[in-house]
Design a protein around this motif. Structure first.
Motif, short mmCIF file in Angstrom:
data_model
loop_
_atom_site.label_atom_id
_atom_site.label_comp_id
_atom_site.label_asym_id
_atom_site.label_seq_id
_atom_site.Cartn_x
_atom_site.Cartn_y
_atom_site.Cartn_z
N UNK A 117 -2.44 -0.51 5.23
CA UNK A 117 -3.10 -0.42 6.55
C UNK A 117 -2.09 0.15 7.54
N UNK A 118 -2.32 1.37 8.03
CA UNK A 118 -1.28 2.01 8.84
C UNK A 118 -1.14 1.44 10.25
N UNK A 119 -2.18 0.76 10.77
CA UNK A 119 -2.15 0.37 12.19
C UNK A 119 -1.30 -0.86 12.46
N UNK A 120 -1.17 -1.72 11.45
CA UNK A 120 -0.39 -2.95 11.63
C UNK A 120 -0.05 -3.51 10.26
N UNK A 121 0.90 -4.44 10.23
CA UNK A 121 1.16 -5.24 9.02
C UNK A 121 0.89 -6.68 9.40
N UNK A 122 0.07 -7.38 8.62
CA UNK A 122 -0.18 -8.79 8.93
C UNK A 122 1.14 -9.55 8.84
N UNK A 123 1.52 -10.28 9.89
CA UNK A 123 2.82 -10.96 9.87
C UNK A 123 2.92 -11.99 8.74
N UNK A 124 1.78 -12.55 8.34
CA UNK A 124 1.80 -13.50 7.22
C UNK A 124 2.24 -12.82 5.92
N UNK A 125 2.05 -11.51 5.83
CA UNK A 125 2.37 -10.78 4.60
C UNK A 125 3.61 -9.89 4.74
N UNK A 126 4.08 -9.70 5.96
CA UNK A 126 5.18 -8.76 6.21
C UNK A 126 6.42 -9.00 5.33
N UNK A 127 6.82 -10.26 5.08
CA UNK A 127 8.04 -10.44 4.28
C UNK A 127 7.88 -10.06 2.80
N UNK A 128 6.64 -9.77 2.38
CA UNK A 128 6.37 -9.59 0.95
C UNK A 128 5.84 -8.21 0.58
N UNK A 129 5.81 -7.29 1.54
CA UNK A 129 5.18 -5.99 1.28
C UNK A 129 6.02 -4.84 1.83
N UNK A 130 5.74 -3.65 1.28
CA UNK A 130 6.30 -2.42 1.82
C UNK A 130 5.16 -1.64 2.48
N UNK A 131 5.20 -1.48 3.80
CA UNK A 131 4.13 -0.72 4.47
C UNK A 131 4.28 0.77 4.20
N UNK A 132 3.22 1.37 3.68
CA UNK A 132 3.20 2.81 3.36
C UNK A 132 1.88 3.35 3.87
N UNK A 133 1.73 4.65 3.90
CA UNK A 133 0.45 5.17 4.37
C UNK A 133 0.07 6.47 3.67
N UNK A 134 -1.23 6.66 3.56
CA UNK A 134 -1.75 7.93 3.07
C UNK A 134 -1.38 8.27 1.64
N UNK A 135 -1.40 7.29 0.75
CA UNK A 135 -0.99 7.55 -0.63
C UNK A 135 -2.17 8.02 -1.50
N UNK A 136 -1.85 8.89 -2.44
CA UNK A 136 -2.82 9.34 -3.44
C UNK A 136 -2.61 8.46 -4.68
N UNK A 137 -3.46 7.43 -4.81
CA UNK A 137 -3.24 6.46 -5.88
C UNK A 137 -3.55 7.03 -7.27
N UNK A 138 -4.44 8.00 -7.31
CA UNK A 138 -4.71 8.59 -8.63
C UNK A 138 -3.49 9.34 -9.15
N UNK A 139 -2.82 10.05 -8.26
CA UNK A 139 -1.59 10.75 -8.67
C UNK A 139 -0.53 9.74 -9.11
N UNK A 205 7.13 6.39 -7.58
CA UNK A 205 5.66 6.39 -7.53
C UNK A 205 5.15 6.66 -6.11
N UNK A 206 5.80 6.05 -5.12
CA UNK A 206 5.37 6.27 -3.74
C UNK A 206 5.63 7.73 -3.33
N UNK A 207 6.71 8.30 -3.79
CA UNK A 207 7.00 9.70 -3.48
C UNK A 207 5.91 10.61 -4.08
N UNK A 208 5.45 10.26 -5.27
CA UNK A 208 4.32 11.00 -5.86
C UNK A 208 3.06 10.77 -5.02
N UNK A 209 2.84 9.51 -4.61
CA UNK A 209 1.66 9.19 -3.80
C UNK A 209 1.64 9.95 -2.47
N UNK A 210 2.81 10.20 -1.94
CA UNK A 210 2.93 10.94 -0.67
C UNK A 210 2.82 12.44 -0.85
N UNK A 211 2.85 12.89 -2.11
CA UNK A 211 2.75 14.33 -2.38
C UNK A 211 4.10 15.04 -2.38
#
Lengths: 246, 246
Positions: A117-139, A205-211
């Motif tokens: 979710x590019x607009x915000x990161x839920x603070x309850x989840x922030x310590x456990x995730x890497x915020x990324x945006x616009x990924x091509x998951x099939x790639x 994988x994220x670099x591939x997702x970003x194109x």
């Protein structure tokens, strides 16, 4: 001496990783500190392996040996009563003499969680995730297929380790929805992992997702065995050690 | 002056609640601090209501007024760039002049999460749950049925408030599985809540679950309107403000 096997969960945010280092608090250090208070002497704790600073665990495994006189201490209750809220002993039980938390490992599974979710990161989840945006998951799924199997993973090993062999067998990488609707979890299971291997695979994988890379670029990077040709390491906070199998 | 409406998520663990107090960090204070930096002057933030020290929110609502010259600032992005990881602006948009975060509230929903695994608390969940053991959930459901409806909830209001009317309409309390298999979540929705009302209702339900009270004891406590006759307040950390409805 009786050998005690621990299953340990932790939130790694405020620790310098699992293993005792020159400076900074570590999970191993916190547990050894409490064991020393219970036993009145240094008790060395052996983990299944290191986790980096900021990496979490649902079920890290460790062992330690205690004098016969301490055999029947209720280790789980005793340690949980002393440990801070961000470390918890899920289980403590006596193990066979030949059990070794590190050398007996058959395989491990890690989970890496992306926040999409590019607009915000839920603070309850922030310590456990890497915020990324616009990924091509099939790639990313196509790239992940290339990585699975028995390969020399030298391209995904960071410097600062003395391990010689770099061949590992990686099970198919599984992508699944996470706790929150904005999350995707990638699960990596292998017979062993090189230093920061999951974070380096995820970075690819994220670099591939970003194109920035195409799925077809993955095999040459893998086969090139050159860390400098692979994308940057993903942040620690998205990574959780989920299970150690013996 | 244009009025901006915010939806705010936070982990309340290290805050002295929503509302600015004499001392200690608060969520309102953190947001006002960033607004002052953006606007160069004090901008008062009005929340839908207070949350206690240690209570969390998935979607607290607040508003503030800004000078016409600041109307088009991208508030969500600007605030999220400055706020710490444990506070996040989910949405910021211009509201009608007659919208008031507190006075326009139609109803609110809170979730209270119990942790029922007696051997340990998962550290990933510890800041968000109340660890309890051996509860009779059927008895709790029976007690919960008595509480739903339009009642004078004075028995569940803690001291230190100037609110006069204590009649509220509580929707049926819903119990549902939580994120982790050891969790049960109780959801409380009402047209308004008295001071620490959810925590006091939860304290009563857990006392029934423990067998310290029978479901039949609940009605006399409710109708007695005497806080001293009701069980202790449940801890703040299990409570999350989930939604504010207008």
């Amino acid at each position: 001496m009786p050998r005690i096997r621990l299953t340990v969960a932790y939130v790694g945010t405020r620790y310098q990783g699992w293993q005792i280092q020159g400076r900074g608090e570590t999970i191993q250090g916190a547990i050894e500190d409490k064991l020393a208070r219970i036993c009145g002497e240094l008790v060395r704790v052996h983990g299944s392996g290191r986790t980096d600073s900021g990496v979490h665990a649902l079920a890290q495994v460790a062992h330690f040996d205690v004098p016969e006189s301490k055999r029947h201490i209720p280790w789980r209750q005793a340690l949980n009563a002393m440990l801070p809220d961000d470390i918890s002993i899920l289980e403590a039980r006596e193990a066979q003499d030949d059990f070794h938390a590190r050398f007996s490992v058959r395989s491990k599974r890690y989970a890496y969680t992306l926040w999409t979710e590019p607009r915000f990161t839920m603070p309850q989840r922030a310590p456990f995730v890497w915020p990324v945006r616009g990924l091509d998951f099939e790639a990313m799924d196509q790239a992940a297929e290339v990585l699975a199997g028995t390969h020399d993973f030298a391209a995904f090993q960071n410097a600062g380790t003395e391990i010689k062999g770099t061949v590992r067998t990686l099970e198919p990488i599984v992508r699944a929805p996470g706790t929150h609707s904005a999350e995707w979890v990638f699960r990596f299971q292998a017979d062993g992992f090189l230093k920061q291997m999951v974070r380096n695979l995820m970075g690819l994988l994220v670099e591939v997702g970003r194109g920035g890379l195409a799925p077809a670029d993955v095999r040459p990077i893998l086969e090139g065995c050159d860390r400098r040709k692979a994308p940057a390491t993903a942040p620690a906070r998205g990574l959780t050690l989920e299970e150690v199998m013996y």
